[in-house]
Design a protein around this motif. Structure first.
Motif, PDB file in Angstrom:
ATOM      1  N   THR A   1       0.858  -1.179   0.000  1.00  0.00           N
ATOM      2  CA  THR A   1       0.000   0.000   0.000  1.00  0.00           C
ATOM      3  C   THR A   1       0.897   1.232   0.000  1.00  0.00           C
ATOM      4  O   THR A   1       1.993   1.206   0.555  1.00  0.00           O
ATOM      5  N   ASP A   2       0.441   2.275  -0.625  1.00  0.00           N
ATOM      6  CA  ASP A   2       1.179   3.531  -0.648  1.00  0.00           C
ATOM      7  C   ASP A   2       0.600   4.461   0.404  1.00  0.00           C
ATOM      8  O   ASP A   2      -0.609   4.704   0.433  1.00  0.00           O
ATOM      9  N   LYS A   3       1.464   4.946   1.274  1.00  0.00           N
ATOM     10  CA  LYS A   3       1.047   5.899   2.302  1.00  0.00           C
ATOM     11  C   LYS A   3       1.480   7.288   1.858  1.00  0.00           C
ATOM     12  O   LYS A   3       2.608   7.482   1.433  1.00  0.00           O
ATOM     13  N   GLU A   4       0.577   8.232   1.977  1.00  0.00           N
ATOM     14  CA  GLU A   4       0.851   9.598   1.551  1.00  0.00           C
ATOM     15  C   GLU A   4       1.672  10.345   2.605  1.00  0.00           C
ATOM     16  O   GLU A   4       1.734   9.945   3.764  1.00  0.00           O
ATOM     17  N   THR A   5       2.271  11.452   2.179  1.00  0.00           N
ATOM     18  CA  THR A   5       2.965  12.334   3.112  1.00  0.00           C
ATOM     19  C   THR A   5       1.954  12.844   4.136  1.00  0.00           C
ATOM     20  O   THR A   5       0.811  13.150   3.791  1.00  0.00           O
ATOM     21  N   ARG A   6       2.385  12.916   5.397  1.00  0.00           N
ATOM     22  CA  ARG A   6       1.461  13.382   6.434  1.00  0.00           C
ATOM     23  C   ARG A   6       2.210  14.154   7.505  1.00  0.00           C
ATOM     24  O   ARG A   6       3.429  14.097   7.598  1.00  0.00           O
ATOM     25  N   ARG A   7       1.458  14.856   8.306  1.00  0.00           N
ATOM     26  CA  ARG A   7       2.027  15.620   9.412  1.00  0.00           C
ATOM     27  C   ARG A   7       2.072  14.729  10.640  1.00  0.00           C
ATOM     28  O   ARG A   7       1.192  13.920  10.878  1.00  0.00           O
ATOM     29  N   GLY A   8       3.121  14.908  11.433  1.00  0.00           N
ATOM     30  CA  GLY A   8       3.265  14.163  12.669  1.00  0.00           C
ATOM     31  C   GLY A   8       3.949  15.025  13.704  1.00  0.00           C
ATOM     32  O   GLY A   8       4.243  16.194  13.465  1.00  0.00           O
ATOM     33  N   ILE A   9       4.214  14.435  14.855  1.00  0.00           N
ATOM     34  CA  ILE A   9       4.896  15.144  15.934  1.00  0.00           C
ATOM     35  C   ILE A   9       6.098  14.324  16.373  1.00  0.00           C
ATOM     36  O   ILE A   9       5.980  13.116  16.623  1.00  0.00           O
ATOM     37  N   ASN A  10       7.256  14.974  16.441  1.00  0.00           N
ATOM     38  CA  ASN A  10       8.471  14.317  16.923  1.00  0.00           C
ATOM     39  C   ASN A  10       8.271  14.037  18.421  1.00  0.00           C
ATOM     40  O   ASN A  10       8.078  14.960  19.206  1.00  0.00           O
TER      41      ASN A  10
END
Length: 90
Positions: free
Chosen positions: A53-62
């Motif tokens: 599956t291809d996962k899109e670019t996303r926002r996260g928290i370090n």
């Protein structure tokens, strides 16, 4: 069970040498890996299906700094067990 133990069991049950079982096992794993790398699925009746599956670019928290960051797009592998396998594991 690790790879060596699995190869030993396969060699014993198939009545072949450990080196033949290891070569067969390595060929199977390499073939599955190559097929998934090409974006194709691998379905093994009675065991399950591997898909990419291809996962899109996303926002996260370090988690260390708690600062926002961007998680790059990537390809992921999923495994869906066959109903027969799921029933045996219960």
């Amino acid at each position: 069970m690790n790879k060596t133990q699995l190869i030993d069991v396969v060699a014993k049950h198939a009545g072949i040498s450990r080196s033949q079982a290891r070569m067969t096992f390595d060929t199977i794993v390499e073939t599955i890996s190559d097929t998934l790398a090409q974006g194709e699925r691998v379905a093994i009746t009675g065991f399950g299906t591997f898909i990419t599956t291809d996962k899109e670019t996303r926002r996260g928290i370090n988690p260390r700094t708690l600062m926002p960051m961007t998680i790059d797009a990537r390809r992921s592998i999923k495994f869906k067990p066959a109903p027969i396998l799921s029933d045996r594991v219960k």
